[in-house]
Design an enzyme around this catalytic site. Structure first.
Site, PDB file in Angstrom:
ATOM      1  N   PHE A 158      -0.089   0.662  -6.733  1.00  0.00           N
ATOM      2  CA  PHE A 158      -0.434  -0.494  -7.902  1.00  0.00           C
ATOM      3  C   PHE A 158      -1.046  -0.479  -8.859  1.00  0.00           C
ATOM      4  O   PHE A 158      -1.520  -1.452 -10.366  1.00  0.00           O
ATOM      5  CB  PHE A 158      -1.906  -1.412  -7.045  1.00  0.00           C
ATOM      6  CG  PHE A 158      -2.604  -0.543  -7.053  1.00  0.00           C
ATOM      7  CD1 PHE A 158      -3.315   0.386  -7.277  1.00  0.00           C
ATOM      8  CD2 PHE A 158      -3.747  -0.544  -5.424  1.00  0.00           C
ATOM      9  CE1 PHE A 158      -4.740   1.331  -7.408  1.00  0.00           C
ATOM     10  CE2 PHE A 158      -4.554   0.070  -4.671  1.00  0.00           C
ATOM     11  CZ  PHE A 158      -5.207   1.003  -5.780  1.00  0.00           C
ATOM     12  N   ASP A 186       0.544  -1.019   0.054  1.00  0.00           N
ATOM     13  CA  ASP A 186       0.295   0.058  -0.210  1.00  0.00           C
ATOM     14  C   ASP A 186       1.266   1.034  -0.380  1.00  0.00           C
ATOM     15  O   ASP A 186       1.741   0.660  -0.542  1.00  0.00           O
ATOM     16  CB  ASP A 186      -0.899  -0.176   0.897  1.00  0.00           C
ATOM     17  CG  ASP A 186      -2.075   0.515   1.129  1.00  0.00           C
ATOM     18  OD1 ASP A 186      -2.418   1.732   0.449  1.00  0.00           O
ATOM     19  OD2 ASP A 186      -3.059   0.257   0.953  1.00  0.00           O
ATOM     20  N   GLY A 213       4.296   0.901  -2.176  1.00  0.00           N
ATOM     21  CA  GLY A 213       4.331   1.360  -4.220  1.00  0.00           C
ATOM     22  C   GLY A 213       2.958   1.888  -4.218  1.00  0.00           C
ATOM     23  O   GLY A 213       1.825   2.319  -3.975  1.00  0.00           O
ATOM     24  N   HIS A 219     -13.544  -2.544  -6.944  1.00  0.00           N
ATOM     25  CA  HIS A 219     -14.496  -2.250  -7.537  1.00  0.00           C
ATOM     26  C   HIS A 219     -14.636  -0.570  -7.447  1.00  0.00           C
ATOM     27  O   HIS A 219     -15.542   0.127  -7.373  1.00  0.00           O
ATOM     28  CB  HIS A 219     -15.715  -2.644  -7.006  1.00  0.00           C
ATOM     29  CG  HIS A 219     -15.419  -2.154  -4.721  1.00  0.00           C
ATOM     30  ND1 HIS A 219     -16.942  -2.544  -4.323  1.00  0.00           N
ATOM     31  CD2 HIS A 219     -14.784  -1.877  -4.183  1.00  0.00           C
ATOM     32  CE1 HIS A 219     -16.038  -1.664  -2.729  1.00  0.00           C
ATOM     33  NE2 HIS A 219     -15.018  -1.558  -3.660  1.00  0.00           N
TER      34      HIS A 219
END
Length: 346
Positions: A236, A210, A234, A253
């Site tokens: 994503f 995260d 990091g 989502h």
């Protein structure tokens, strides 16, 4: 003595439908009452047994008559129970409003019923028109807003943590993880899901992935063995750490298909041979049956990224995964409205 007039007028099916519509339009009042009970800490006051509205009001600094009216509404859906005139007790659901239980939902309820959640949903028409209801109201994206210190009484991190604790425990028990695997929790926040997975599966090694400021608040220390996990900061959208299994809980989502595909592709590129991606998001069922996932769909539509947030159907997941070089292998029912969607390399 019964003073009601039982000579009721005949109400047509059409008229009953109209009355039902108005009843639905006023349903937001229940969420307001639930929030009031959570903020005031009513459940904590009932741990040692039932109390009257007057006793509760004195304890929490409220007006007794108005508190009684709040609790009277909540009892209609099993949140608290009236055990005598204006005397209230906990129910199994109300137990989760206590602040001192392991899987307390109190912070989650306060977060979900706070203004930055309710106002965008109340302005869904803006998202339906192709904009972001949240940005229309607050002038900035959803996550940017919550990243600001003390922007609201409904703290995002604590709310998400509260929301996730019980659910993550159930999800972790619902999947048979292979021994000695490396499991990466992508966008894993405080690491609640990963913590549960590692507790249940003592041979696994975990990676919490995260942003740096989020990792600083992780709870993986509760595992009692720092050698079994690592923290990796990091983005994503750019890359993901090498792993055998990727956990994506409430991540995909949040994003439209293009950006969701980017995340999945990063997992696919870093994934070890025979690896798997586990998506844990609400799934929209076929047909028009009731599902909590359809409520979640309204929240992400209102809040996330220019209206790009969306809950998806099984077929939509198949197409999304295919665009990232993955294939939907199976869907695991967890007993919650969040299944585990298992994907493998295509």
């Amino acid at each position: 003595m019964d003073t009601l007039n039982h000579n009721l007028p005949e109400i047509s099916e059409s008229e009953a439908a109209g009355l039902f519509l108005i009843d639905q339009a006023m349903a937001f009042c229940f969420q307001g009452a639930l929030r009031a009970a959570a903020v005031l800490g009513i459940a904590d006051q009932l741990v040692n047994g039932p109390k009257t509205a007057d006793e509760l009001a004195t304890a929490v600094g409220a007006d007794a008559d108005r508190l009684h009216r709040i609790l009277r509404l909540l009892t209609t859906r099993g949140i608290f129970r009236e055990v005598g005139s204006r005397r209230y007790a906990l129910t199994p659901a109300a137990e989760y409003l206590r602040s001192d239980v392991p899987h307390s939902f109190r912070a989650a309820v306060i977060w979900l019923t706070d203004e930055p959640m309710l106002r965008p949903v109340g302005n869904l028409v803006e998202s339906v028109r192709g904009n972001s209801a949240f940005e229309h109201i607050y002038g900035m994206p959803y996550f940017e807003y919550w990243a600001q210190a003390q922007v609201s009484s409904g703290d995002f991190d604590e709310g998400m943590c509260s929301y996730s604790t019980l659910e993550s425990s159930i999800l972790a028990r619902s999947y048979d993880f292979p021994k000695d695997a490396t499991v990466a929790d992508i966008g894993g926040g405080f690491g609640i899901l990963l913590l549960n997975v590692l507790k249940i599966n003592p041979t696994l090694h975990g990676i919490l992935y995260d942003q740096e400021h989020v990792l600083a608040k992780n709870r993986l220390g509760e595992l009692g063995d720092d050698s079994r996990f690592e923290l990796v900061a990091g983005n994503f959208f750019e890359s993901c750490p090498p792993a055998d299994i990727y956990l994506l809980k409430y991540v995909i989502h949040d994003w439209d298909d293009k950006r969701a595909t980017q995340i999945l592709r990063c997992c696919r590129q870093a994934m070890a041979p025979g690896g798997k991606v586990l998506i844990m998001d609400p799934l929209i069922p076929a047909g028009n049956s009731w599902s909590t996932s359809k409520l979640a769909d309204m929240i992400v539509m209102a809040a996330c990224h220019d209206g790009g947030g969306t809950e998806r159907t099984e077929e939509e997941y198949r197409e999304l995964l295919g665009g990232a070089g993955l294939r939907l292998n199976r869907i695991i029912d967890t007993g919650t409205f969040v299944p585990i969607i298992e994907a493998v390399a295509d």
